[in-house]
Write a protein that holds these residues in place. Structure first.
Motif, PDB file in Angstrom:
ATOM      1  N   TYR A   4     -41.649 -28.756   0.611  1.00 16.91           N
ATOM      2  CA  TYR A   4     -40.411 -28.639   1.387  1.00 16.91           C
ATOM      3  C   TYR A   4     -40.421 -27.460   2.349  1.00 16.91           C
ATOM      4  O   TYR A   4     -39.414 -27.169   2.996  1.00 16.91           O
TER       5      TYR A   4
ATOM      6  N   ASP B 163     -46.563 -30.407  -5.074  1.00 17.16           N
ATOM      7  CA  ASP B 163     -45.273 -30.517  -5.761  1.00 17.16           C
ATOM      8  C   ASP B 163     -45.244 -29.472  -6.874  1.00 17.16           C
ATOM      9  O   ASP B 163     -46.218 -28.736  -7.083  1.00 17.16           O
ATOM     10  N   SER B 164     -44.155 -29.413  -7.608  1.00 23.13           N
ATOM     11  CA  SER B 164     -44.016 -28.340  -8.602  1.00 23.13           C
ATOM     12  C   SER B 164     -45.119 -28.406  -9.658  1.00 23.13           C
ATOM     13  O   SER B 164     -45.607 -27.374 -10.111  1.00 23.13           O
TER      14      SER B 164
ATOM     15  N   PHE C 293     -37.682 -20.126  -8.830  1.00 20.64           N
ATOM     16  CA  PHE C 293     -38.198 -20.617 -10.117  1.00 20.64           C
ATOM     17  C   PHE C 293     -39.687 -20.941 -10.022  1.00 20.64           C
ATOM     18  O   PHE C 293     -40.417 -20.858 -11.021  1.00 20.64           O
TER      19      PHE C 293
ATOM     20  N   TYR D 116     -36.268 -28.934 -17.058  1.00 20.06           N
ATOM     21  CA  TYR D 116     -36.888 -29.210 -15.767  1.00 20.06           C
ATOM     22  C   TYR D 116     -37.460 -27.883 -15.282  1.00 20.06           C
ATOM     23  O   TYR D 116     -36.844 -26.834 -15.469  1.00 20.06           O
TER      24      TYR D 116
ATOM     25  N   SER E 190     -40.693 -33.384 -11.963  1.00 18.63           N
ATOM     26  CA  SER E 190     -40.373 -34.777 -11.597  1.00 18.63           C
ATOM     27  C   SER E 190     -41.644 -35.622 -11.642  1.00 18.63           C
ATOM     28  O   SER E 190     -41.582 -36.845 -11.684  1.00 18.63           O
TER      29      SER E 190
ATOM     30  N   HIS F 269     -30.176 -33.637  -3.221  1.00 20.95           N
ATOM     31  CA  HIS F 269     -30.444 -35.026  -3.601  1.00 20.95           C
ATOM     32  C   HIS F 269     -29.219 -35.723  -4.194  1.00 20.95           C
ATOM     33  O   HIS F 269     -29.066 -36.933  -4.074  1.00 20.95           O
TER      34      HIS F 269
ATOM     35  N   HIS G 246     -36.543 -39.509  -4.309  1.00 19.24           N
ATOM     36  CA  HIS G 246     -36.811 -38.483  -5.327  1.00 19.24           C
ATOM     37  C   HIS G 246     -35.849 -38.699  -6.501  1.00 19.24           C
ATOM     38  O   HIS G 246     -34.662 -38.974  -6.293  1.00 19.24           O
TER      39      HIS G 246
ATOM     40  N   SER H 187     -41.912 -37.875  -7.575  1.00 26.99           N
ATOM     41  CA  SER H 187     -41.958 -36.490  -7.103  1.00 26.99           C
ATOM     42  C   SER H 187     -42.382 -36.483  -5.636  1.00 26.99           C
ATOM     43  O   SER H 187     -42.826 -37.510  -5.092  1.00 26.99           O
TER      44      SER H 187
ATOM     45  N   MET I 254     -35.190 -23.595   0.605  1.00 25.25           N
ATOM     46  CA  MET I 254     -36.589 -23.879   0.928  1.00 25.25           C
ATOM     47  C   MET I 254     -36.906 -23.483   2.372  1.00 25.25           C
ATOM     48  O   MET I 254     -38.043 -23.179   2.700  1.00 25.25           O
TER      49      MET I 254
HETATM   50  P1  13P Z   1     -41.154 -31.770  -6.801  1.00 24.80           P
HETATM   51  O1  13P Z   1     -41.554 -31.313  -8.148  1.00 24.80           O
HETATM   52  O2  13P Z   1     -41.054 -33.248  -6.683  1.00 24.80           O
HETATM   53  O3  13P Z   1     -42.022 -31.167  -5.765  1.00 24.80           O
HETATM   54  O4  13P Z   1     -39.650 -31.286  -6.535  1.00 24.80           O
HETATM   55  C1  13P Z   1     -39.244 -29.976  -6.555  1.00 24.80           C
HETATM   56  C2  13P Z   1     -37.888 -29.853  -6.038  1.00 24.80           C
HETATM   57  O5  13P Z   1     -37.352 -28.778  -5.924  1.00 24.80           O
HETATM   58  C3  13P Z   1     -37.184 -31.065  -5.685  1.00 24.80           C
HETATM   59  O6  13P Z   1     -35.937 -30.781  -5.194  1.00 24.80           O
END
Ligand code: 13P
Ligand code: SF4
Length: 348
Positions: free
Chosen positions: A28, A42-43, A65, A127, A148, A220, A243, A259, A307
């Motif tokens: 993002y 992604d995370s 985070f 999460y 996710s 979202h 998402h 994700s 972000m």
């Molecule tokens: P992802 O783990 O899909 O990258 O999402 C992180 C997030 O902050 C979604 O809002």
């Protein structure tokens, strides 16, 4: 300074540090930021990269985070950082959803729910979009983080063991996971954090398979079924990718939920000339729109302000000064429990 000059200076410092520096960025982030990161993901991917890295310094272009999770993962099993450190160029970039849950509240909810049905194990799952103190409570009670990208796997693992789950902070992600795993809507009860006993009756606490903390991502969660109807009407040929932080009635209308990485992969795997409506943060969607051959439409363009806070100027500032206000250090008293929570996820 113009962006090219900033990028040039960043690249020169980056080069001088070599393998001792790792620059990570979330999908993002703005395209200019992404262009100077060693890895974008992604995370889940970013957590794995932080865990595997031997770099002395990690500069994390994302929200709080994520940088905290990296700091948790650079510590050893005794909680020591051994000279390694994590830095966030935009120290004010938080996550409103993560801030909807606190450690004390989660602990109280866990105690109340456990007392209501002591004969069935209650496992917290948090999460990864949560603050370190929330991860520490989760780790202390034998729970796991999830993202996710692996949420179905983590939730299913504990349900298959016969455990009940207390999931925080995103009520929509876990509700979508439960629906996609085939559970009926009444298997989930929502814990309202501002109400006594979460606003639940004893019967609701005892019968739910999963109790969902009432947090959400304001970005979202703002998608509506009306957005889906309008986008489908405008682009009837397009596949809809959303998402899973979107509310369940919206996510249920998608062709696929996933994700940020899953969304990107689905588009890359598809034949050229296919069309997609994408329901996630606009910095990413605008980059996807530049892919040759595909037609990409926003479900509704929305940006995550946090972000968007990271800039090239701030990245250069960190690299030039190592300004301590940009350093992210999870308090020692939280590290081992928080680490247990995140490591359990990576081991599952
Ligand atoms: P992802 O783990 O899909 O990258 O999402 C992180 C997030 O902050 C979604 O809002
Ligand atoms: Fe948090 Fe939502 Fe922004 Fe992701 S998009 S960082 S969940 S507010």
């Amino acid at each position: 300074m113009n962006p090219d000059a900033l990028l040039e200076k960043i690249a020169a410092i980056r080069e001088a540090w070599g393998d001792r520096l790792l620059m990570l960025g979330h999908h993002y982030q703005d395209s200019s930021v992404v262009s100077c990161c060693d890895a974008v993901g992604d995370s889940l991917e970013l957590s794995r990269l932080a865990a595997r890295s031997n770099a002395e310094r990690i500069v994390f272009c994302g929200v709080r985070f994520m940088a905290e999770t990296a700091d948790i993962l650079v510590r050893d099993e005794t909680g020591r950082a051994n000279g390694r450190s994590v830095w966030q160029p935009a120290p004010d970039a938080g996550c409103p959803m993560a801030d909807m849950a606190d450690g004390k509240g989660l602990e109280a909810a866990w105690q109340t729910l456990q007392a209501a049905l002591p004969e069935v194990p209650l496992t917290p799952i948090v999460y990864v979009n949560s603050n370190a103190e929330v991860k520490a409570v989760c780790g202390k009670h034998g729970g796991s983080a999830c993202t996710s990208g692996n949420g179905h796997h983590v939730v299913k693992h504990f349900l298959d063991l016969g455990h009940r789950i207390l999931f925080a902070p995103d009520q929509h992600l876990c509700t979508n996971i439960m629906r996609e795993l085939g559970y009926p809507a009444d298997a989930v009860a929502v814990w309202h954090r501002d109400l006594p006993n979460g606003g639940l009756t004893d019967e609701q606490m005892r019968s739910a398979r999963l109790i969902a903390w009432d947090g959400c991502c304001p970005i979202h969660a703002s998608y509506t079924t009306g957005d889906v109807m309008a986008a489908r009407a405008a682009h009837p040929e397009a596949e809809l990718l959303i998402h899973p932080e979107a509310p369940s009635p919206v996510a249920a209308l998608a062709d696929q939920t996933g994700s940020t990485k899953n969304i990107i992969d689905a588009i890359h795997r598809a034949d050229l000339d296919r069309a997609f409506i994408v329901g996630t943060e606009e910095h990413l969607v605008s980059r996807l729109k530049q892919l040759p051959g595909r037609k990409i439409y926003s479900l509704r363009p929305i940006q995550c302000v946090d972000m968007g806070l990271t800039t090239l100027e701030q990245i250069l500032h960190v690299l030039e000064t190592w300004d301590e206000t940009c350093r992210v250090t999870v308090p020692d008293e939280l590290v081992l429990d928080a680490r247990a929570c995140v490591e359990r996820m990576l081991a599952l």
